[in-house]
Design an enzyme around this catalytic site. Structure first.
Site, PDB file in Angstrom:
ATOM      1  N   ASP A   1       0.844  -1.213   0.000  1.00 41.81           N
ATOM      2  CA  ASP A   1       0.000   0.000   0.000  1.00 41.81           C
ATOM      3  C   ASP A   1       0.877   1.261   0.000  1.00 41.81           C
ATOM      4  OD1 ASP A   1      -2.345  -1.434   0.081  1.00 41.81           O
ATOM      5  OD2 ASP A   1      -2.711  -1.129   2.223  1.00 41.81           O
TER       6      ASP A   1
ATOM      7  N   GLU B   1       4.898  -4.218  -8.379  1.00 41.92           N
ATOM      8  CA  GLU B   1       3.997  -3.742  -7.300  1.00 41.92           C
ATOM      9  C   GLU B   1       2.523  -3.923  -7.684  1.00 41.92           C
ATOM     10  OE1 GLU B   1       5.075  -1.077  -4.509  1.00 41.92           O
ATOM     11  OE2 GLU B   1       7.157  -0.836  -5.126  1.00 41.92           O
TER      12      GLU B   1
ATOM     13  N   GLU C   1      -3.085  -6.051 -14.507  1.00 43.24           N
ATOM     14  CA  GLU C   1      -4.180  -7.013 -14.440  1.00 43.24           C
ATOM     15  C   GLU C   1      -4.609  -7.251 -12.986  1.00 43.24           C
ATOM     16  OE1 GLU C   1      -1.425  -7.252 -16.367  1.00 43.24           O
ATOM     17  OE2 GLU C   1      -2.529  -6.805 -18.192  1.00 43.24           O
TER      18      GLU C   1
HETATM   19  N1  CAA Z   1      -3.145  -4.384   4.366  1.00 44.02           N
HETATM   20  C1  CAA Z   1      -3.317  -5.203   5.427  1.00 44.02           C
HETATM   21  N2  CAA Z   1      -3.843  -6.484   5.331  1.00 44.02           N
HETATM   22  C2  CAA Z   1      -4.199  -6.891   4.101  1.00 44.02           C
HETATM   23  C3  CAA Z   1      -4.040  -6.096   2.955  1.00 44.02           C
HETATM   24  C4  CAA Z   1      -3.497  -4.794   3.114  1.00 44.02           C
HETATM   25  N3  CAA Z   1      -3.333  -3.987   2.084  1.00 44.02           N
HETATM   26  N4  CAA Z   1      -4.473  -6.780   1.880  1.00 44.02           N
HETATM   27  C5  CAA Z   1      -4.888  -7.979   2.326  1.00 44.02           C
HETATM   28  N5  CAA Z   1      -4.718  -8.033   3.683  1.00 44.02           N
HETATM   29  C6  CAA Z   1      -5.064  -9.150   4.550  1.00 44.02           C
HETATM   30  C7  CAA Z   1      -6.528  -9.548   4.343  1.00 44.02           C
HETATM   31  O1  CAA Z   1      -7.397  -8.811   5.197  1.00 44.02           O
HETATM   32  C8  CAA Z   1      -6.503 -11.020   4.697  1.00 44.02           C
HETATM   33  O2  CAA Z   1      -6.518 -11.167   6.123  1.00 44.02           O
HETATM   34  P1  CAA Z   1      -7.784 -11.886   6.853  1.00 44.02           P
HETATM   35  O3  CAA Z   1      -7.792 -13.265   6.282  1.00 44.02           O
HETATM   36  O4  CAA Z   1      -7.435 -11.831   8.298  1.00 44.02           O
HETATM   37  O5  CAA Z   1      -8.955 -11.062   6.473  1.00 44.02           O
HETATM   38  C9  CAA Z   1      -5.134 -11.493   4.238  1.00 44.02           C
HETATM   39  O6  CAA Z   1      -4.306 -10.316   4.156  1.00 44.02           O
HETATM   40  C10 CAA Z   1      -5.187 -12.156   2.876  1.00 44.02           C
HETATM   41  O7  CAA Z   1      -5.727 -11.187   1.965  1.00 44.02           O
HETATM   42  P2  CAA Z   1      -6.425 -11.588   0.610  1.00 44.02           P
HETATM   43  O8  CAA Z   1      -7.244 -12.835   0.793  1.00 44.02           O
HETATM   44  O9  CAA Z   1      -7.090 -10.370   0.098  1.00 44.02           O
HETATM   45  O10 CAA Z   1      -5.176 -11.940  -0.286  1.00 44.02           O
HETATM   46  P3  CAA Z   1      -5.172 -12.495  -1.731  1.00 44.02           P
HETATM   47  O11 CAA Z   1      -4.467 -13.798  -1.717  1.00 44.02           O
HETATM   48  O12 CAA Z   1      -6.554 -12.452  -2.319  1.00 44.02           O
HETATM   49  O13 CAA Z   1      -4.270 -11.443  -2.500  1.00 44.02           O
HETATM   50  C11 CAA Z   1      -3.401 -10.484  -4.481  1.00 44.02           C
HETATM   51  C12 CAA Z   1      -4.157 -11.617  -3.848  1.00 44.02           C
HETATM   52  C13 CAA Z   1      -4.143  -9.195  -4.290  1.00 44.02           C
HETATM   53  C14 CAA Z   1      -3.290 -10.816  -5.947  1.00 44.02           C
HETATM   54  C15 CAA Z   1      -1.995 -10.365  -3.839  1.00 44.02           C
HETATM   55  O14 CAA Z   1      -1.354 -11.617  -3.882  1.00 44.02           O
HETATM   56  C16 CAA Z   1      -1.168  -9.315  -4.533  1.00 44.02           C
HETATM   57  O15 CAA Z   1      -1.274  -8.129  -4.270  1.00 44.02           O
HETATM   58  N6  CAA Z   1      -0.254  -9.748  -5.442  1.00 44.02           N
HETATM   59  C17 CAA Z   1       0.684  -8.868  -6.084  1.00 44.02           C
HETATM   60  C18 CAA Z   1       1.978  -8.911  -5.345  1.00 44.02           C
HETATM   61  C19 CAA Z   1       2.862  -7.772  -5.718  1.00 44.02           C
HETATM   62  O16 CAA Z   1       2.427  -6.639  -5.848  1.00 44.02           O
HETATM   63  N7  CAA Z   1       4.142  -8.061  -5.864  1.00 44.02           N
HETATM   64  C20 CAA Z   1       5.071  -7.052  -6.182  1.00 44.02           C
HETATM   65  C21 CAA Z   1       6.335  -7.366  -5.471  1.00 44.02           C
HETATM   66  S1  CAA Z   1       7.219  -6.011  -4.900  1.00 44.02           S
HETATM   67  C22 CAA Z   1       8.112  -5.364  -6.088  1.00 44.02           C
HETATM   68  O17 CAA Z   1       7.832  -5.495  -7.232  1.00 44.02           O
HETATM   69  C23 CAA Z   1       9.245  -4.629  -5.463  1.00 44.02           C
HETATM   70  C24 CAA Z   1      10.164  -3.814  -6.216  1.00 44.02           C
HETATM   71  O18 CAA Z   1      11.348  -3.912  -6.024  1.00 44.02           O
HETATM   72  C25 CAA Z   1       9.694  -2.745  -7.129  1.00 44.02           C
END
Ligand code: CAA
Length: 402
Positions: A244, A367, A371
């Site tokens: 976030d 990040e 999609e």
């Molecule tokens: N803040 C706090 N808690 C959160 C949250 C957030 N933003 N988002 C989800 N959660 C919590 C949920 O509440 C849930 O907890 P509970 O079970 O207690 O309710 C738990 O985390 C699991 O959440 P979800 O079921 O929503 O998770 P998901 O498996 O459905 O998520 C997804 C799927 C959204 C695709 C996620 O895997 C995702 O964001 N993937 C992309 C990853 C990413 O962005 N990677 C980039 C890597 S970093 C990078 O690129 C670095 C760099 O150097 C530039």
């Protein structure tokens, strides 16, 4: 609603614009050509307070708000994406996560030196087999007495060869891993100096060539229990929370890239003549420039709203995701059109727009891909996803002393 920046924000924006234009812009072309990250940038950023910009003063930061973080990201990416990436991983993904989830001891030992800029930090979630699918990682952390033993490989890690501290995500519960239950994942602070750590640079990247990106490997690395961030099993939430903050800086940065494309295009359209007139006189060129302006203004409003939500301490996952998705996709359009306006010159290395085009694509992927963000927005509307308050929120900036 007040859309004006405060006097402090305006001063910050102006001084960063001057500094980046004077000290950074003239060097970036050569660094990009040489695929070279210049570590000298880090002490400069530290002396300006950028490496702890929205970390409270008591933890070594500049104590500014989240809007200030967005402004800095926008100004840095106006010059080059590699500069904004430093803000994303060091401040967004790492420092702000430790500020919310770290223990007092972790804040003293890690956050303070990071915010002061004497130590550099990054974020290590992605693995060779797991990018979008964050639950698909394989890194394991096995508890042995008062330590955890970490083994795994992280890749596409910004500042991999530069950072002192890595925020690493690993499975602590093998059964939950089998079930893909995110509650089996934990977060750790790993120091580069811990035995068993190694890193390397990914060579010949398509874009962001003036940045350092690499892999980070851990072979039976012993990490003291005090370096567990949050509780065991909270790692996935911590990773999402960190994103976030990282995605916010990416959104603001991509907005800066749109502005850079717009400004370069306007300058070129006034200088270049075809058919006896400046190319800016041609309607189809005007259309591309007008699109850049509307994208810039809309992208800026979206990240400003996300920053305002952060300042009030409210959950902002949806708004930040929308800002990141919109700005990065719009930046790709702006960069493509900027090259188009420059014609064959845009296709050469003599003008910066080719570099903007190569750089912008990364942010449409990292990040959270375009999609992933589209699906998240639809899921909110369809009622498949809701944002609830989490155990640790980003501290509200409102009311905090500057
Ligand atoms: N803040 C706090 N808690 C959160 C949250 C957030 N933003 N988002 C989800 N959660 C919590 C949920 O509440 C849930 O907890 P509970 O079970 O207690 O309710 C738990 O985390 C699991 O959440 P979800 O079921 O929503 O998770 P998901 O498996 O459905 O998520 C997804 C799927 C959204 C695709 C996620 O895997 C995702 O964001 N993937 C992309 C990853 C990413 O962005 N990677 C980039 C890597 S970093 C990078 O690129 C670095 C760099 O150097 C530039």
């Amino acid at each position: 609603m007040n859309f004006d920046l405060t006097e402090d924000h305006r001063l910050l924006e102006q001084s960063l614009r001057e500094w980046a234009g004077r000290d950074l812009a003239p060097r970036i072309h050569e660094l990009d050509r040489a695929h070279r990250f210049d570590p000298a940038i880090l002490p400069q950023m530290a002396s300006l307070g950028l490496l702890g910009i929205s970390v409270p003063v008591e933890y070594g930061g500049a104590g500014m708000d989240y809007i200030a973080l967005g402004l800095a990201s926008e100004e840095l990416e106006y010059v080059d994406t590699s500069l904004r990436v430093i803000m994303s991983v060091h401040v967004g993904l790492n420092c702000l996560t430790l500020l919310s989830w770290g223990t007092d001891d972790q804040k003293q030992r890690y956050l303070i030196p990071q915010a002061q800029g004497s130590k550099i930090a990054t974020f290590a979630l992605t693995e060779p087999g797991a990018g979008s699918d964050a639950r698909g990682i394989h890194t394991a952390a096995i508890r042995r007495g008062d330590r955890y033993v970490l083994t795994g490989e992280k890749t596409w890690i910004s500042l991999a060869d530069v950072a002192d501290h890595f925020l690493v995500f690993a499975w602590t519960d093998p059964e939950k891993k089998q079930q893909r239950d995110a509650a089996g994942m934990s977060a750790f602070i790993v120091e580069r100096g811990f035995k068993g750590c190694s890193s390397g640079t990914l060579k010949e990247k398509w874009g962001i060539r003036a940045g350092n990106t690499g892999f980070f490997t851990m072979e039976e690395v012993e990490v003291p229990r005090e370096n567990l961030v949050g509780r065991e099993g909270e790692g996935f939430k911590i990773a999402m929370f960190a994103l976030d903050q990282g995605r916010y800086t990416v959104a603001a940065g991509a907005t800066g890239l749109i502005r850079a494309c717009r400004d370069a295009s306007v300058t070129y359209a006034r200088a270049r003549k075809t058919f006896g007139v400046e190319i800016g006189e041609h309607q189809l060129v005007k259309e591309m420039i007008a699109q850049m302006e509307s994208d810039y203004e809309a992208a800026r409003l979206l990240w400003l709203r996300a920053g305002w939500l952060k300042n009030t301490g409210r959950r902002n996952t949806k708004e930040t995701g929308l800002a990141k998705w919109f700005a990065t996709v719009a930046s790709e359009r702006a960069a493509s059109d900027a090259v188009q306006i420059h014609g064959a010159n845009g296709y050469s290395d003599d003008y910066p727009v080719g570099r903007f085009y190569r750089n912008c694509k990364g942010a449409v992927i990292y990040e959270g891909t375009r999609e992933i963000h589209k699906i998240m927005q639809a899921d909110y509307l369809l009622g498949y996803r809701t944002d609830r308050p989490t155990r640790c929120a980003l501290p509200a900036w409102e009311g905090r002393a500057q």
